[in-house]
Scaffold this motif. Sequence first.
Motif, PDB file in Angstrom:
ATOM      1  N   LYS A  74       0.830  -1.206   0.000  1.00 38.01           N
ATOM      2  CA  LYS A  74       0.000   0.000   0.000  1.00 38.01           C
ATOM      3  C   LYS A  74       0.866   1.259   0.000  1.00 38.01           C
ATOM      4  CE  LYS A  74      -3.669   2.316   2.616  1.00 38.01           C
ATOM      5  NZ  LYS A  74      -4.517   2.252   3.847  1.00 38.01           N
ATOM      6  N   ALA A  75       1.919   1.237   0.811  1.00 41.69           N
ATOM      7  CA  ALA A  75       2.836   2.386   0.873  1.00 41.69           C
ATOM      8  C   ALA A  75       3.547   2.591  -0.456  1.00 41.69           C
ATOM      9  CB  ALA A  75       3.854   2.177   1.996  1.00 41.69           C
ATOM     10  N   PHE A  76       3.992   1.488  -1.071  1.00 38.80           N
ATOM     11  CA  PHE A  76       4.644   1.600  -2.380  1.00 38.80           C
ATOM     12  C   PHE A  76       3.667   2.117  -3.433  1.00 38.80           C
ATOM     13  CE2 PHE A  76       8.128  -1.509  -1.164  1.00 38.80           C
ATOM     14  CZ  PHE A  76       9.141  -0.605  -1.347  1.00 38.80           C
ATOM     15  N   LEU A  77       2.450   1.594  -3.413  1.00 33.77           N
ATOM     16  CA  LEU A  77       1.463   2.010  -4.410  1.00 33.77           C
ATOM     17  C   LEU A  77       1.154   3.501  -4.287  1.00 33.77           C
ATOM     18  CD1 LEU A  77      -0.361   1.008  -6.687  1.00 33.77           C
ATOM     19  CD2 LEU A  77      -2.142   0.579  -4.976  1.00 33.77           C
ATOM     20  N   ALA A  78       0.982   3.971  -3.051  1.00 34.17           N
ATOM     21  CA  ALA A  78       0.723   5.399  -2.843  1.00 34.17           C
ATOM     22  C   ALA A  78       1.886   6.245  -3.358  1.00 34.17           C
ATOM     23  CB  ALA A  78       0.487   5.667  -1.358  1.00 34.17           C
ATOM     24  N   SER A  79       3.093   5.771  -3.124  1.00 30.47           N
ATOM     25  CA  SER A  79       4.285   6.506  -3.575  1.00 30.47           C
ATOM     26  C   SER A  79       4.392   6.504  -5.092  1.00 30.47           C
ATOM     27  CB  SER A  79       5.540   5.890  -2.945  1.00 30.47           C
ATOM     28  OG  SER A  79       5.461   5.917  -1.538  1.00 30.47           O
ATOM     29  N   GLU A  80       4.090   5.362  -5.702  1.00 30.04           N
ATOM     30  CA  GLU A  80       4.175   5.258  -7.160  1.00 30.04           C
ATOM     31  C   GLU A  80       3.221   6.233  -7.842  1.00 30.04           C
ATOM     32  OE1 GLU A  80       5.469   0.523  -7.179  1.00 30.04           O
ATOM     33  OE2 GLU A  80       3.378   1.123  -7.507  1.00 30.04           O
ATOM     34  N   TRP A  81       2.014   6.354  -7.298  1.00 26.08           N
ATOM     35  CA  TRP A  81       1.033   7.248  -7.920  1.00 26.08           C
ATOM     36  C   TRP A  81       1.414   8.718  -7.771  1.00 26.08           C
ATOM     37  CZ3 TRP A  81      -2.405   6.517 -11.477  1.00 26.08           C
ATOM     38  CH2 TRP A  81      -2.959   5.248 -11.668  1.00 26.08           C
ATOM     39  N   ARG A  82       2.227   9.037  -6.796  1.00 31.65           N
ATOM     40  CA  ARG A  82       2.638  10.435  -6.608  1.00 31.65           C
ATOM     41  C   ARG A  82       3.943  10.770  -7.306  1.00 31.65           C
ATOM     42  NH1 ARG A  82      -0.598   9.018  -2.545  1.00 31.65           N
ATOM     43  NH2 ARG A  82      -1.845  10.612  -1.465  1.00 31.65           N
TER      44      ARG A  82
END
Length: 452
Positions: free
Chosen positions: A22-30
């Motif tokens: 979840k943390a990686f996904l949030a970072s990827e989208w930003r």
Amino acid sequence: MSVLFDTDAIKPAGESERDLNKAFLASEWRIIPLLFCLWLLAWVDRANVAFAKLQMLSDLHFSETVYGLGAGLFFLGYVVMGVPCTALQQRLGARTTISAIAVGWGLTSVAMMFVKSPATFYALRFLLGAFEAGFYPGVILYFNEWFPTKRRTRNFSIFHSAAICSTIAVGMSGGFVLEHMNGFVGLAGWRWMFVLQAIPTVLLGCVAFFLLPDGPSTARWLSASEREQILRSIAEDRQNGAPQTGKASHKLLANPMIWVLAGIYFCILTANSALGFFMPTILREAGFGGYRSVGNAIAAICLLGAAGNIAFSTFAGRYRDIRWHCAVASLVSVVSLIVLVFAWHSDRTTTFCTLVLAIAGTGAGVSLFWQIPARFLKAAEMALAVPLISSIANFAGFLTPWLTGYVRDVSGSYASGFLAAGIVQAFSAVLLVVGIPVVARRLLPGLSQARE
């Protein structure tokens, strides 16, 4: 006692893994969309000269050799400033450096509208390369700070596909501007194209300063535990790479692995440069019609090529033998370039299909290549090694368009230039399959098999 209150320590493994994803996904989208758009605009501003060429050469009475030298001088600026710009990022941080670089190259691209002589053309192309020099190696290092190998391979292929998609933007917007704005308020269409395609770069460069963090530890969208999880994941991933102990060597030029890696990248960029700076001309000579038709064909070719790049790189990221997949991608491009030479004056369909495969092959080759250095170089060396490899290899970007333009002036054909580019890229596969293992066994005895 602190362990008793560490919620991550008492979470089930599956839940902790979900939190990390979840943390990686949030970072990827930003992170990735912003860097994707900046890399797309970087390629628009460096490669739109290929589309402007359709009007600019006759308007300014430039020869193919003048055009080729000017196109190539971009990479000479790139070579000169690659290491200093990346060192600046290490001192000032990614946010400040990337923002300043983008604004600088955007304003330089705007100034291209004032070109009237070869000297001005040469100077601005060199300056454009000098500004852009730190962006690509800086992003490579930035991705190394954010993502472990598996995620980084996929994410970097998405990022790098912006270079392919940029040709879509150049083709579609360039075709419209050259066709409909030529002569507007007394300015040629190619001059308008440089201005209109550069303004978004300046604006997005300013946006990057406010939105882009320097790394996971300063990302405001992550909680303290999420930052710790990401940093721990990166540290664990690095343990599976090259030895991490020791200081950065100040004698990298004496390291044979640097030269093997630079040689591979040089060979890949040779084909990439030939395609990037001459594709509009190839399509027009293949009978694709006027500016808009050529632009639409470029858009379709690059969209399919980008999809092929991402699909192949994602597939390769599931395996440890990334260098073998990189070699396969390079060979696909080699075969495509050779077929292209014999097809583009006689068969539009074959020309279109071979260009798609060539773009996909070179794109995947570049994307996968940059996952290899971290497996054979110390983490402390990467900050200097990445821009050094990039700078050495980008001599290909200087030489290829210049020599291809010269060959065209002398022989009246691009055939010899593209055959030479294909042959040079074939050497990248040889170095990937043979050169890296030989040097790795010498430098990393007992570890080379694990790194391949």
